[in-house]
Design an enzyme around this catalytic site. Structure first.
Site, PDB file in Angstrom:
ATOM      1  N   GLN A 133      -9.104   0.015  -2.329  1.00  0.00           N
ATOM      2  CA  GLN A 133      -8.804   0.316  -3.712  1.00  0.00           C
ATOM      3  C   GLN A 133      -9.104   1.790  -3.914  1.00  0.00           C
ATOM      4  O   GLN A 133     -10.262   2.185  -3.992  1.00  0.00           O
ATOM      5  CB  GLN A 133      -9.684  -0.573  -4.595  1.00  0.00           C
ATOM      6  CG  GLN A 133      -9.830  -0.135  -6.023  1.00  0.00           C
ATOM      7  CD  GLN A 133      -9.023  -1.015  -6.956  1.00  0.00           C
ATOM      8  OE1 GLN A 133      -9.086  -2.241  -6.876  1.00  0.00           O
ATOM      9  NE2 GLN A 133      -8.275  -0.387  -7.823  1.00  0.00           N
ATOM     10  N   GLY A 134      -8.068   2.606  -3.921  1.00  0.00           N
ATOM     11  CA  GLY A 134      -8.266   4.041  -4.125  1.00  0.00           C
ATOM     12  C   GLY A 134      -8.037   4.396  -5.580  1.00  0.00           C
ATOM     13  O   GLY A 134      -7.775   3.528  -6.411  1.00  0.00           O
ATOM     14  N   ALA A 135      -8.139   5.690  -5.870  1.00  0.00           N
ATOM     15  CA  ALA A 135      -7.923   6.145  -7.246  1.00  0.00           C
ATOM     16  C   ALA A 135      -6.462   5.966  -7.642  1.00  0.00           C
ATOM     17  O   ALA A 135      -6.152   5.676  -8.791  1.00  0.00           O
ATOM     18  CB  ALA A 135      -8.326   7.607  -7.367  1.00  0.00           C
ATOM     19  N   LEU A 192      -7.395  -4.730   0.661  1.00  0.00           N
ATOM     20  CA  LEU A 192      -8.199  -4.047   1.676  1.00  0.00           C
ATOM     21  C   LEU A 192      -8.848  -2.783   1.154  1.00  0.00           C
ATOM     22  O   LEU A 192      -9.943  -2.413   1.549  1.00  0.00           O
ATOM     23  CB  LEU A 192      -7.331  -3.640   2.868  1.00  0.00           C
ATOM     24  CG  LEU A 192      -6.770  -4.745   3.727  1.00  0.00           C
ATOM     25  CD1 LEU A 192      -6.045  -4.131   4.906  1.00  0.00           C
ATOM     26  CD2 LEU A 192      -7.872  -5.668   4.209  1.00  0.00           C
ATOM     27  N   ASP A 248      -3.099  15.584   3.129  1.00  0.00           N
ATOM     28  CA  ASP A 248      -4.403  14.903   3.033  1.00  0.00           C
ATOM     29  C   ASP A 248      -4.840  14.458   4.420  1.00  0.00           C
ATOM     30  O   ASP A 248      -5.125  13.286   4.658  1.00  0.00           O
ATOM     31  CB  ASP A 248      -4.283  13.710   2.076  1.00  0.00           C
ATOM     32  CG  ASP A 248      -5.628  13.072   1.729  1.00  0.00           C
ATOM     33  OD1 ASP A 248      -6.666  13.744   1.901  1.00  0.00           O
ATOM     34  OD2 ASP A 248      -5.635  11.911   1.292  1.00  0.00           O
ATOM     35  N   LYS A 266       1.401  -1.230  -0.468  1.00  0.00           N
ATOM     36  CA  LYS A 266       0.699  -0.198  -1.237  1.00  0.00           C
ATOM     37  C   LYS A 266       1.223  -0.240  -2.668  1.00  0.00           C
ATOM     38  O   LYS A 266       2.408   0.003  -2.913  1.00  0.00           O
ATOM     39  CB  LYS A 266       0.966   1.169  -0.605  1.00  0.00           C
ATOM     40  CG  LYS A 266       0.133   2.295  -1.187  1.00  0.00           C
ATOM     41  CD  LYS A 266       0.245   3.549  -0.318  1.00  0.00           C
ATOM     42  CE  LYS A 266      -0.673   4.643  -0.817  1.00  0.00           C
ATOM     43  NZ  LYS A 266      -0.690   5.808   0.096  1.00  0.00           N
TER      44      LYS A 266
END
Ligand SMILES: Nc1ncnc2c1ncn2[C@@H]1O[C@H](COP(=O)(O)OP(=O)(O)O)[C@@H](O)[C@H]1O
Ligand SMILES: [Mg+2]
Length: 280
Positions: A26-28, A24, A175, A47
């Site tokens: 794709q983060g750093a 779903l 965050d 995750k």
């Protein structure tokens, strides 16, 4: 990103599930999949924190392991304290190296799936709808602007309350953006959320996600910075929502005993932020 991009292999047991997990986000730092847990109709969020090829292998394993464990501990503590966050279902901080690979896939965390749209998506839908309605009807009886604004103000107050309850439990999110807040509807019905043409439903519970940068702290300074991050996030991405931040603070202020002191500190944090942007 190339169109023929294939993500790295999944760690077991997820490499063998049918249907396979769906990528779903794709983060750093992480990849987020939707999968199931124990039964095919129990959705779950997976995750994965991949290893970083440029880091030394032993250091890298230690870092990814620490991050996943830390996020899981935060979530577990918050669930215990009654804060609305996803429950931890399973984790593996040191999965076996997949066949034919050199290095481990990293560490993973499996969480309760939170149904619903992010506050970011809701505010975007709401703004689009407001602009259209103001243009088309201004104040005829089909559209009551005050009523619409009251609904979003109430949403803001519930966000403030959720953040306050988390702070009360001794956690700083680190965050706080509108993507990391999910509105979980009370009655999950697809018809509840009209497809961009109507006003989005704002019924439901605010659930906080993404504790990858969270810390344990009860300091006013940390709480103030957490709120400031959220203020900037709301103000920068949602022009109409900027003035609504006062309602977030409203909800926050009566959510726990230490709230007043944290709000006082927020003013100092803002001053420093302004000075910095004048200099820089
Ligand atoms: N428990 C969950 N239930 C449903 N969706 C989730 C869950 N956790 C994450 N997501 C979705 O995946 C996205 C990325 O996950 P997040 O934990 O925020 O990772 P990142 O650190 O990459 O931002 C979120 O913005 C959200 O859309
Ligand atoms: Mg996130």
């Amino acid at each position: 990103m190339a169109t023929n991009y294939t993500p790295p292999p999944l760690p077991p047991p997820f490499s063998h599930t049918t249907p396979p997990p769906v990528l779903l986000a794709q983060g750093a730092e992480a990849r987020l999949y939707k999968t199931t847990f124990l039964t095919p109709d129990t959705p779950a969020a997976l995750k994965i924190r991949p290893t970083k090829a440029y880091r030394h292998e032993i250091l890298d394993r230690r870092l990814t392991r620490q991050r996943v464990l830390h996020e899981a501990r935060c979530l577990t503590k918050l669930v215990r304290e009654g804060v609305s966050v996803p429950a931890v279902l399973a984790l593996d901080w040191d999965p076996p190296v997949p066949e034919g690979q050199q290095r481990s896939v990293g560490a993973w965390l499996l969480m309760e799936w939170i149904e619903g749209l992010s506050v970011k998506a809701i505010l975007e839908k709401w703004e689009t709808w407001m602009k259209k309605s103001i243009r088309e009807h201004n104040n005829d009886n089909k559209f009551n602007r005050t009523e619409e604004e009251d609904r979003v103000k109430d949403l803001m107050r519930r966000i403030g309350r959720a953040v306050g309850i988390m702070h009360k439990a001794g956690v700083i999110h680190g965050d706080l953006t509108t993507s990391n807040l999910i509105l979980r509807p009370f009655h999950p019905a697809p018809s509840d959320i009209p497809d961009g043409t109507g006003s989005p439903s704002m019924e439901g519970d605010i659930v906080l996600i993404d504790f990858g940068l969270a810390i344990n702290s009860v300091q006013d300074e940390d709480r103030g910075v957490d709120l400031y991050v959220l203020e900037r996030a709301i103000g920068s991405t949602h022009p109409m929502a900027e003035t609504l931040f006062s309602h977030v603070l409203d909800g926050y202020s009566d959510s726990f005993k230490g709230a007043r002191a944290a709000l006082k500190r927020l003013e100092d944090v803002r001053m420093r932020g302004r000075k910095r942007s004048m200099v820089g």
